[in-house]
Design an enzyme around this catalytic site. Structure first.
Site, PDB file in Angstrom:
ATOM      1  N   ARG A  17       0.797  -1.233   0.000  1.00  0.00           N
ATOM      2  CA  ARG A  17       0.000   0.000   0.000  1.00  0.00           C
ATOM      3  C   ARG A  17       0.828   1.281   0.000  1.00  0.00           C
ATOM      4  O   ARG A  17       0.301   2.371  -0.157  1.00  0.00           O
ATOM      5  CB  ARG A  17      -0.972  -0.011   1.198  1.00  0.00           C
ATOM      6  CG  ARG A  17      -2.185  -0.883   0.966  1.00  0.00           C
ATOM      7  CD  ARG A  17      -2.990  -1.028   2.237  1.00  0.00           C
ATOM      8  NE  ARG A  17      -2.336  -1.913   3.199  1.00  0.00           N
ATOM      9  CZ  ARG A  17      -2.699  -2.029   4.468  1.00  0.00           C
ATOM     10  NH1 ARG A  17      -3.677  -1.301   4.947  1.00  0.00           N
ATOM     11  NH2 ARG A  17      -2.068  -2.867   5.267  1.00  0.00           N
ATOM     12  N   GLY A  83       4.287 -15.082   6.093  1.00  0.00           N
ATOM     13  CA  GLY A  83       3.606 -14.671   7.315  1.00  0.00           C
ATOM     14  C   GLY A  83       4.586 -14.301   8.422  1.00  0.00           C
ATOM     15  O   GLY A  83       5.774 -14.611   8.356  1.00  0.00           O
ATOM     16  N   THR A  84       4.048 -13.629   9.453  1.00  0.00           N
ATOM     17  CA  THR A  84       4.898 -13.124  10.535  1.00  0.00           C
ATOM     18  C   THR A  84       5.551 -14.257  11.339  1.00  0.00           C
ATOM     19  O   THR A  84       6.684 -14.110  11.807  1.00  0.00           O
ATOM     20  CB  THR A  84       4.084 -12.219  11.484  1.00  0.00           C
ATOM     21  OG1 THR A  84       2.854 -12.889  11.815  1.00  0.00           O
ATOM     22  CG2 THR A  84       3.734 -10.890  10.827  1.00  0.00           C
ATOM     23  N   GLY A 145      -5.131  -7.668  15.316  1.00  0.00           N
ATOM     24  CA  GLY A 145      -5.492  -8.942  15.927  1.00  0.00           C
ATOM     25  C   GLY A 145      -6.118  -8.663  17.288  1.00  0.00           C
ATOM     26  O   GLY A 145      -5.657  -7.783  18.014  1.00  0.00           O
ATOM     27  N   LYS A 323      24.657  22.315   7.369  1.00  0.00           N
ATOM     28  CA  LYS A 323      24.871  20.859   7.286  1.00  0.00           C
ATOM     29  C   LYS A 323      26.292  20.571   7.751  1.00  0.00           C
ATOM     30  O   LYS A 323      27.243  21.185   7.255  1.00  0.00           O
ATOM     31  CB  LYS A 323      24.679  20.419   5.824  1.00  0.00           C
ATOM     32  CG  LYS A 323      25.079  18.990   5.518  1.00  0.00           C
ATOM     33  CD  LYS A 323      23.895  18.052   5.628  1.00  0.00           C
ATOM     34  CE  LYS A 323      24.276  16.607   5.675  1.00  0.00           C
ATOM     35  NZ  LYS A 323      24.546  16.013   4.390  1.00  0.00           N
ATOM     36  N   SER A 379      29.155  40.488   3.631  1.00  0.00           N
ATOM     37  CA  SER A 379      28.001  39.943   2.913  1.00  0.00           C
ATOM     38  C   SER A 379      28.351  39.463   1.511  1.00  0.00           C
ATOM     39  O   SER A 379      29.264  39.984   0.877  1.00  0.00           O
ATOM     40  CB  SER A 379      26.928  41.029   2.780  1.00  0.00           C
ATOM     41  OG  SER A 379      26.446  41.329   4.057  1.00  0.00           O
ATOM     42  N   ALA A 397      33.250  42.453   1.947  1.00  0.00           N
ATOM     43  CA  ALA A 397      32.010  41.982   1.335  1.00  0.00           C
ATOM     44  C   ALA A 397      32.237  41.557  -0.104  1.00  0.00           C
ATOM     45  O   ALA A 397      33.102  42.092  -0.801  1.00  0.00           O
ATOM     46  CB  ALA A 397      30.959  43.083   1.392  1.00  0.00           C
ATOM     47  N   ARG A 414      37.440  41.454  -4.557  1.00  0.00           N
ATOM     48  CA  ARG A 414      36.630  42.181  -5.531  1.00  0.00           C
ATOM     49  C   ARG A 414      37.468  43.290  -6.176  1.00  0.00           C
ATOM     50  O   ARG A 414      38.470  43.747  -5.612  1.00  0.00           O
ATOM     51  CB  ARG A 414      35.402  42.766  -4.859  1.00  0.00           C
ATOM     52  CG  ARG A 414      35.767  43.725  -3.775  1.00  0.00           C
ATOM     53  CD  ARG A 414      34.535  44.305  -3.111  1.00  0.00           C
ATOM     54  NE  ARG A 414      34.950  45.406  -2.273  1.00  0.00           N
ATOM     55  CZ  ARG A 414      34.555  45.557  -1.017  1.00  0.00           C
ATOM     56  NH1 ARG A 414      33.731  44.704  -0.459  1.00  0.00           N
ATOM     57  NH2 ARG A 414      34.966  46.585  -0.334  1.00  0.00           N
TER      58      ARG A 414
HETATM   59  C1  UD1 Z   1       0.221  -8.099  12.730  1.00  0.00           C
HETATM   60  C2  UD1 Z   1      -0.417  -9.103  13.682  1.00  0.00           C
HETATM   61  C3  UD1 Z   1      -1.656  -8.485  14.333  1.00  0.00           C
HETATM   62  C4  UD1 Z   1      -1.260  -7.199  15.054  1.00  0.00           C
HETATM   63  C5  UD1 Z   1      -0.544  -6.245  14.093  1.00  0.00           C
HETATM   64  C6  UD1 Z   1       0.034  -5.075  14.867  1.00  0.00           C
HETATM   65  C7  UD1 Z   1       0.053 -11.321  12.773  1.00  0.00           C
HETATM   66  C8  UD1 Z   1      -0.488 -12.480  12.053  1.00  0.00           C
HETATM   67  N1  UD1 Z   1      -0.775 -10.309  12.971  1.00  0.00           N
HETATM   68  O1  UD1 Z   1      -0.716  -7.863  11.678  1.00  0.00           O
HETATM   69  O2  UD1 Z   1      -2.219  -9.398  15.276  1.00  0.00           O
HETATM   70  O3  UD1 Z   1      -2.422  -6.591  15.596  1.00  0.00           O
HETATM   71  O4  UD1 Z   1       0.560  -6.921  13.447  1.00  0.00           O
HETATM   72  O5  UD1 Z   1       0.565  -4.148  13.999  1.00  0.00           O
HETATM   73  O6  UD1 Z   1       1.193 -11.338  13.175  1.00  0.00           O
HETATM   74  N2  UD1 Z   1       6.475  -9.421   7.872  1.00  0.00           N
HETATM   75  C9  UD1 Z   1       7.556 -10.173   7.478  1.00  0.00           C
HETATM   76  N3  UD1 Z   1       7.360 -11.326   6.781  1.00  0.00           N
HETATM   77  C10 UD1 Z   1       6.120 -11.789   6.473  1.00  0.00           C
HETATM   78  C11 UD1 Z   1       5.006 -11.010   6.860  1.00  0.00           C
HETATM   79  C12 UD1 Z   1       5.222  -9.832   7.566  1.00  0.00           C
HETATM   80  O7  UD1 Z   1       8.700  -9.808   7.753  1.00  0.00           O
HETATM   81  O8  UD1 Z   1       6.041 -12.857   5.850  1.00  0.00           O
HETATM   82  C13 UD1 Z   1       6.712  -8.179   8.623  1.00  0.00           C
HETATM   83  C14 UD1 Z   1       6.237  -6.936   7.902  1.00  0.00           C
HETATM   84  O9  UD1 Z   1       7.276  -6.389   7.127  1.00  0.00           O
HETATM   85  C15 UD1 Z   1       5.857  -6.026   9.059  1.00  0.00           C
HETATM   86  C16 UD1 Z   1       5.462  -6.980  10.168  1.00  0.00           C
HETATM   87  O10 UD1 Z   1       5.972  -8.242   9.812  1.00  0.00           O
HETATM   88  O11 UD1 Z   1       6.955  -5.259   9.492  1.00  0.00           O
HETATM   89  C17 UD1 Z   1       3.944  -7.068  10.383  1.00  0.00           C
HETATM   90  O12 UD1 Z   1       3.345  -7.580   9.206  1.00  0.00           O
HETATM   91  P1  UD1 Z   1       1.950  -7.085   8.690  1.00  0.00           P
HETATM   92  O13 UD1 Z   1       1.572  -7.843   7.488  1.00  0.00           O
HETATM   93  O14 UD1 Z   1       1.954  -5.593   8.621  1.00  0.00           O
HETATM   94  O15 UD1 Z   1       1.031  -7.582   9.911  1.00  0.00           O
HETATM   95  P2  UD1 Z   1      -0.396  -7.067  10.287  1.00  0.00           P
HETATM   96  O16 UD1 Z   1      -1.369  -7.544   9.288  1.00  0.00           O
HETATM   97  O17 UD1 Z   1      -0.323  -5.623  10.567  1.00  0.00           O
END
Ligand code: UD1
Ligand code: CA
Length: 431
Positions: A17, A83-84, A145, A323, A379, A397, A414
């Site tokens: 997104r 997945g996470t 979740g 900087k 300046s 300047a 100058r």
């Molecule tokens: C997850 C939680 C949800 C919680 C929310 C809080 C799970 C299944 N769900 O959902 O319960 O309320 O976070 O923000 O865990 N990522 C990976 N590899 C993957 C998938 C994700 O590294 O295969 C990383 C993403 O880059 C991100 C994080 O895990 O930094 C969370 O993943 P995201 O898909 O945003 O989880 P949510 O759907 O937000």
């Protein structure tokens, strides 16, 4: 002996997104990537810690950033984002034999603070928990979740929005995505997770149920600071998080005795320290690491880009950009100047429109200049690096300075002014 922890930071997701070529965790707030903010909060914990970042999408770029800025961080590749839970499973071989406490944090939650992480770890340890999930409450919990508790208030499991029943969706307590665990006990869970859910993913959240079924102690630690777990999924979220970070820090500065004339139009990176009784005028933008002493005046319309120091009682005025510039006390840079890569003494006056030419666009190299105490630059001058201007030297300047100037000397480049009498009149008559 200093206590140890291990932090696992999830950063493999694509961030669809964001609609971006850049991996999500490299999007910036105050010129620092999201994952940098998360790692800094972890690093400030009073534990000896080693972080492991799970990389995937844009792995090369994320790794390069980490190698440059966080050398001690280990990375591991999650080839497919399943997945996470699958993400954390990638850290299991790296942590082979580790027997202490681990925390799991998402790389896209830049607002998480050291204080809150510390409270979670403290709670986990004081209660001899095996697995503690940090929770919080939202009036509108959509997307998160949900925390399912028993009648005895024990955390039983977490149900993702997409898998939740209508009544579960009513629950306001949510999973923040931050966990603290006894690694040796819970690590086995990661190889036993299943993906039989609405998204077909290996959910990290299922370790709660796993730990319960395996008779481990599972607790929920509720934080009141629900702002901190704000995760970035879109450019809108990025803007909201930037604003929260900005507001939070301006508030802290004001509490410490810094005047912020107009918080609405003022942006100051939390990596910038500012001393008491300094006044920040409107439309000032300060990014990166900087140190501004007390009793300074900054702005309006000033841009500090990092690596800057401003000494006590100095003034950095309107339309001035700095900087990597270290400026000692009671020095004035009041109007329309650029100072990059320079060390400037005290009681120096930089005239309006002075430019430090620090960059050679052919060699692509930057050079530094030094101005000793009491130098006065007229300046509209250009200071071409590298030059050294001695104590109390004086630059006339509109000079273009390419050579060192001795102490107490006048330097000017100058042409002398000449005057041709009646030139206008003569020309008019010729017509
Ligand atoms: C997850 C939680 C949800 C919680 C929310 C809080 C799970 C299944 N769900 O959902 O319960 O309320 O976070 O923000 O865990 N990522 C990976 N590899 C993957 C998938 C994700 O590294 O295969 C990383 C993403 O880059 C991100 C994080 O895990 O930094 C969370 O993943 P995201 O898909 O945003 O989880 P949510 O759907 O937000
Ligand atoms: Ca998801």
């Amino acid at each position: 002996m200093e206590k140890e922890i291990r932090a696992i930071v999830l950063g493999a997701g694509k961030g669809t997104r964001m609609k971006s070529n850049l991996p999500k965790v490299l999007h910036e707030i105050f010129a620092k990537p999201l994952i940098g903010w998360v790692l800094d909060s972890i690093n400030n914990l009073p534990y000896k810690n080693e972080s492991i970042v799970i990389i995937g999408h844009g792995a090369h770029d994320v790794e390069e950033y980490l190698n440059h800025n966080y050398k001690y961080v280990k990375t591991t590749l999650q080839k497919e984002q399943l997945g996470t839970g699958h993400a954390v499973a990638q850290a299991v071989p790296i942590l082979h034999g580790y027997r202490g406490t681990a925390i799991i944090v998402c790389g896209d939650t830049p607002l998480i603070t050291t204080k809150t992480l510390r409270e979670l770890i403290k709670f986990h340890e004081e209660n001899a928990s095996d697995l503690t999930v940090m929770t919080t409450k939202f009036d509108n919990p959509t997307g998160y979740g949900r925390i399912i508790r028993s009648v005895k208030d024990e955390v039983m499991k977490i149900v993702e929005e997409k898998d939740a029943t209508e009544s579960q969706k009513e629950i306001k307590e949510v999973n923040t995505g931050v966990y603290c665990l006894d690694w040796a006990k819970i690590r086995k869970a990661f190889n036993e997770l299943k993906n039989n859910n609405a998204q077909g993913e290996y959910y990290l959240t299922d370790i709660i149920k796993w730990a319960r079924e395996n008779s481990y102690k599972v607790l929920g630690y509720e934080t009141k600071n629900n702002e901190e777990i704000y995760g970035i999924n879109s450019r809108q979220h990025l803007a909201v998080a930037s604003n929260i970070m900005k507001r939070r820090y301006l508030d802290e500065l004001m509490t410490k005795g810094v005047t912020i004339v107009d918080p609405e139009s003022t942006y100051i990176s939390p990596d910038t320290e500012i001393g008491e009784d300094t006044i920040i005028y409107p439309n000032t933008y300060i990014e990166g690491r900087n140190k501004i002493a007390k009793n300074c005046k900054i702005g309006p319309m000033t841009h500090l880009r990092g690596g800057c120091e401003v000494g006590e009682g100095s003034k950095i005025g309107n339309f001035v950009e700095l900087k990597n510039a270290q400026i000692a006390k009671k020095t004035n840079v009041c109007h329309l100047s650029y100072i990059g890569d320079a060390e400037i003494g005290s009681h120096v006056n930089i005239g309006a429109g002075t430019i430090f030419a620090n960059y050679n666009s052919i060699t692509k190299k930057k050079k530094r200049s030094v101005l000793e105490d009491g130098v006065s630059v007229g300046s509209n001058s250009v200071i071409v690096a590298p030059v050294h201007l001695g104590k109390e030297s004086f630059i006339a300047a509109s000079s273009c300075i390419t050579k060192d100037v001795e102490s107490h000397a006048l330097a000017m480049t100058r042409v002398h002014q000449k005057e041709i009498k009646n030139w206008v009149k003569d020309n008019k008559e010729k017509k």
